[in-house]
Write a protein that holds these residues in place. Structure first.
Motif, PDB file in Angstrom:
ATOM      1  N   GLU A 120      36.425  26.000  32.444  1.00 14.06           N
ATOM      2  CA  GLU A 120      34.485  25.162  32.720  1.00 14.06           C
ATOM      3  C   GLU A 120      33.898  25.125  31.685  1.00 14.06           C
ATOM      4  OE1 GLU A 120      33.036  25.050  36.760  1.00 14.06           O
ATOM      5  OE2 GLU A 120      34.417  24.465  37.062  1.00 14.06           O
ATOM      6  N   GLY A 121      34.757  25.876  30.381  1.00 12.87           N
ATOM      7  CA  GLY A 121      33.795  26.319  29.085  1.00 12.87           C
ATOM      8  C   GLY A 121      32.543  27.768  28.866  1.00 12.87           C
ATOM      9  N   GLY A 122      33.209  28.643  30.444  1.00 12.27           N
ATOM     10  CA  GLY A 122      32.755  30.102  30.403  1.00 12.27           C
ATOM     11  C   GLY A 122      33.103  30.965  29.798  1.00 12.27           C
ATOM     12  N   LEU A 123      32.695  32.269  29.511  1.00 14.27           N
ATOM     13  CA  LEU A 123      32.990  32.636  28.382  1.00 14.27           C
ATOM     14  C   LEU A 123      33.352  34.135  28.790  1.00 14.27           C
ATOM     15  CD1 LEU A 123      33.051  34.039  25.621  1.00 14.27           C
ATOM     16  CD2 LEU A 123      31.335  34.912  25.742  1.00 14.27           C
ATOM     17  N   TRP A 124      32.802  34.678  30.734  1.00 15.63           N
ATOM     18  CA  TRP A 124      33.461  35.428  31.392  1.00 15.63           C
ATOM     19  C   TRP A 124      33.576  34.655  32.226  1.00 15.63           C
ATOM     20  CZ3 TRP A 124      30.467  38.791  34.203  1.00 15.63           C
ATOM     21  CH2 TRP A 124      28.617  38.316  34.006  1.00 15.63           C
ATOM     22  N   GLN A 125      33.936  35.923  33.795  1.00 16.83           N
ATOM     23  CA  GLN A 125      33.614  36.014  35.003  1.00 16.83           C
ATOM     24  C   GLN A 125      33.846  36.912  36.305  1.00 16.83           C
ATOM     25  OE1 GLN A 125      36.170  33.092  36.841  1.00 16.83           O
ATOM     26  NE2 GLN A 125      37.623  32.958  34.898  1.00 16.83           N
ATOM     27  N   TYR A 126      33.506  37.171  36.928  1.00 17.16           N
ATOM     28  CA  TYR A 126      33.893  38.311  37.368  1.00 17.16           C
ATOM     29  C   TYR A 126      34.191  37.627  38.839  1.00 17.16           C
ATOM     30  CZ  TYR A 126      29.317  38.148  40.448  1.00 17.16           C
ATOM     31  OH  TYR A 126      28.597  37.659  41.057  1.00 17.16           O
ATOM     32  N   ASP A 127      35.052  38.384  39.824  1.00 17.78           N
ATOM     33  CA  ASP A 127      34.922  38.731  41.432  1.00 17.78           C
ATOM     34  C   ASP A 127      35.048  39.970  41.988  1.00 17.78           C
ATOM     35  OD1 ASP A 127      36.208  37.374  43.767  1.00 17.78           O
ATOM     36  OD2 ASP A 127      38.076  38.654  43.662  1.00 17.78           O
ATOM     37  N   LEU A 128      33.867  39.971  42.946  1.00 17.60           N
ATOM     38  CA  LEU A 128      33.698  41.738  43.352  1.00 17.60           C
ATOM     39  C   LEU A 128      33.794  40.855  45.507  1.00 17.60           C
ATOM     40  CD1 LEU A 128      32.644  44.077  43.494  1.00 17.60           C
ATOM     41  CD2 LEU A 128      30.466  43.215  42.996  1.00 17.60           C
ATOM     42  N   GLN A 129      34.563  41.970  45.771  1.00 15.54           N
ATOM     43  CA  GLN A 129      34.879  41.938  47.281  1.00 15.54           C
ATOM     44  C   GLN A 129      34.627  43.498  47.983  1.00 15.54           C
ATOM     45  OE1 GLN A 129      38.500  40.694  48.147  1.00 15.54           O
ATOM     46  NE2 GLN A 129      38.359  38.479  46.956  1.00 15.54           N
ATOM     47  N   CYS A 130      34.784  43.520  48.881  1.00 17.62           N
ATOM     48  CA  CYS A 130      34.924  45.448  49.087  1.00 17.62           C
ATOM     49  C   CYS A 130      35.250  45.053  50.815  1.00 17.62           C
ATOM     50  CB  CYS A 130      33.108  45.155  50.348  1.00 17.62           C
ATOM     51  SG  CYS A 130      32.696  46.754  50.971  1.00 17.62           S
ATOM     52  N   GLU A 131      35.733  45.841  51.140  1.00 14.51           N
ATOM     53  CA  GLU A 131      37.088  45.966  52.217  1.00 14.51           C
ATOM     54  C   GLU A 131      36.593  47.535  53.634  1.00 14.51           C
ATOM     55  OE1 GLU A 131      41.643  45.576  53.403  1.00 14.51           O
ATOM     56  OE2 GLU A 131      40.776  45.969  51.627  1.00 14.51           O
ATOM     57  N   ARG A 132      35.941  47.268  54.422  1.00 12.88           N
ATOM     58  CA  ARG A 132      35.849  48.031  54.843  1.00 12.88           C
ATOM     59  C   ARG A 132      37.126  48.406  56.361  1.00 12.88           C
ATOM     60  NH1 ARG A 132      31.179  45.953  54.354  1.00 12.88           N
ATOM     61  NH2 ARG A 132      31.079  45.040  55.818  1.00 12.88           N
ATOM     62  N   PRO A 133      37.363  48.951  56.812  1.00 10.20           N
ATOM     63  CA  PRO A 133      38.343  49.523  57.577  1.00 10.20           C
ATOM     64  C   PRO A 133      38.117  48.753  59.258  1.00 10.20           C
ATOM     65  CG  PRO A 133      37.637  51.777  57.082  1.00 10.20           C
ATOM     66  CD  PRO A 133      36.368  51.058  56.748  1.00 10.20           C
ATOM     67  N   GLY A 134      39.056  48.266  58.945  1.00  7.77           N
ATOM     68  CA  GLY A 134      39.083  47.088  60.760  1.00  7.77           C
ATOM     69  C   GLY A 134      38.378  45.605  59.772  1.00  7.77           C
ATOM     70  N   GLN A 135      38.228  45.176  59.146  1.00  8.53           N
ATOM     71  CA  GLN A 135      37.467  44.367  58.302  1.00  8.53           C
ATOM     72  C   GLN A 135      37.778  43.169  57.445  1.00  8.53           C
ATOM     73  OE1 GLN A 135      33.659  43.674  60.305  1.00  8.53           O
ATOM     74  NE2 GLN A 135      34.290  45.309  61.172  1.00  8.53           N
ATOM     75  N   PRO A 136      37.665  41.980  57.947  1.00 11.57           N
ATOM     76  CA  PRO A 136      38.293  41.735  56.154  1.00 11.57           C
ATOM     77  C   PRO A 136      37.955  41.715  54.938  1.00 11.57           C
ATOM     78  CG  PRO A 136      36.940  40.224  57.706  1.00 11.57           C
ATOM     79  CD  PRO A 136      37.317  41.315  58.458  1.00 11.57           C
ATOM     80  N   LEU A 137      38.373  41.479  54.092  1.00 11.57           N
ATOM     81  CA  LEU A 137      37.286  41.457  52.451  1.00 11.57           C
ATOM     82  C   LEU A 137      36.130  40.283  52.602  1.00 11.57           C
ATOM     83  CD1 LEU A 137      40.802  41.038  49.550  1.00 11.57           C
ATOM     84  CD2 LEU A 137      39.299  43.129  50.472  1.00 11.57           C
ATOM     85  N   GLN A 138      35.748  41.204  52.320  1.00  9.85           N
ATOM     86  CA  GLN A 138      34.061  40.083  52.550  1.00  9.85           C
ATOM     87  C   GLN A 138      33.715  39.961  50.885  1.00  9.85           C
ATOM     88  OE1 GLN A 138      30.203  42.830  53.301  1.00  9.85           O
ATOM     89  NE2 GLN A 138      29.648  40.898  54.193  1.00  9.85           N
ATOM     90  N   GLU A 139      33.216  39.169  50.471  1.00 14.23           N
ATOM     91  CA  GLU A 139      32.861  38.640  49.101  1.00 14.23           C
ATOM     92  C   GLU A 139      31.643  39.103  48.473  1.00 14.23           C
ATOM     93  OE1 GLU A 139      32.347  34.100  45.843  1.00 14.23           O
ATOM     94  OE2 GLU A 139      33.421  34.913  47.498  1.00 14.23           O
ATOM     95  N   ILE A 140      31.335  39.809  47.486  1.00 11.40           N
ATOM     96  CA  ILE A 140      30.194  40.248  47.065  1.00 11.40           C
ATOM     97  C   ILE A 140      29.880  39.491  45.961  1.00 11.40           C
ATOM     98  CG2 ILE A 140      28.046  42.541  46.440  1.00 11.40           C
ATOM     99  CD1 ILE A 140      29.859  42.179  49.569  1.00 11.40           C
ATOM    100  N   ARG A 141      28.934  39.421  45.955  1.00  9.63           N
ATOM    101  CA  ARG A 141      27.867  38.354  43.995  1.00  9.63           C
ATOM    102  C   ARG A 141      26.944  39.615  43.729  1.00  9.63           C
ATOM    103  NH1 ARG A 141      23.009  35.356  44.937  1.00  9.63           N
ATOM    104  NH2 ARG A 141      22.017  35.411  46.464  1.00  9.63           N
TER     105      ARG A 141
END
Length: 121
Positions: free
Chosen positions: A58-79
């Motif tokens: 879409e014309g962006g120059l950069w992007q990121y993906d940040l996620q956190c995981e704790r034992p017994g918990q699903p991945l959590q998206e962080i912004r």
């Protein structure tokens, strides 16, 4: 800036998009330092290239993906909240558990060169 926790692996796609992927797993006692490191990377990217953040398609120059995981918990998206220079939601550990943070940053050549130079990658 020397990084303590995030050790990035580099790859480059045929279309010239560079990607750095890092995973760090820390105990609760080191969680604030890891969060600060991730925040400083994203704060730099936003300060230098914030208006150009977005999907490359879409014309962006950069992007990121940040996620956190704790034992017994699903991945959590962080912004990254640019105005507060903070991760949202804030990273938290359960008890004395470990927290694993994954950060992927990708960008086109202009961003990639600046990112690599800034963080010694």
């Amino acid at each position: 800036m020397a990084l303590q926790f995030l050790d990035f692996d580099y790859s480059e796609a045929e279309d010239g998009v560079a990607t750095w992927d890092a995973i760090a797993s820390v105990p609760q006692a080191r969680l604030d330092a890891l969060a600060q490191e991730a925040q400083s990377i994203l704060a730099w990217a936003c300060a230098e290239f914030g208006a150009l953040h977005g999907p490359h398609e879409e014309g962006g120059l950069w992007q990121y993906d940040l996620q956190c995981e704790r034992p017994g918990q699903p991945l959590q998206e962080i912004r990254f909240d640019e105005a507060r220079e903070a991760l949202v939601p804030a990273l938290q550990a359960e008890g004395d558990g470990r927290v694993t943070l994954t950060l992927s940053v990708s960008g086109l050549p202009a961003f990639a060169e600046a990112f690599a130079a800034r963080f010694g990658l």
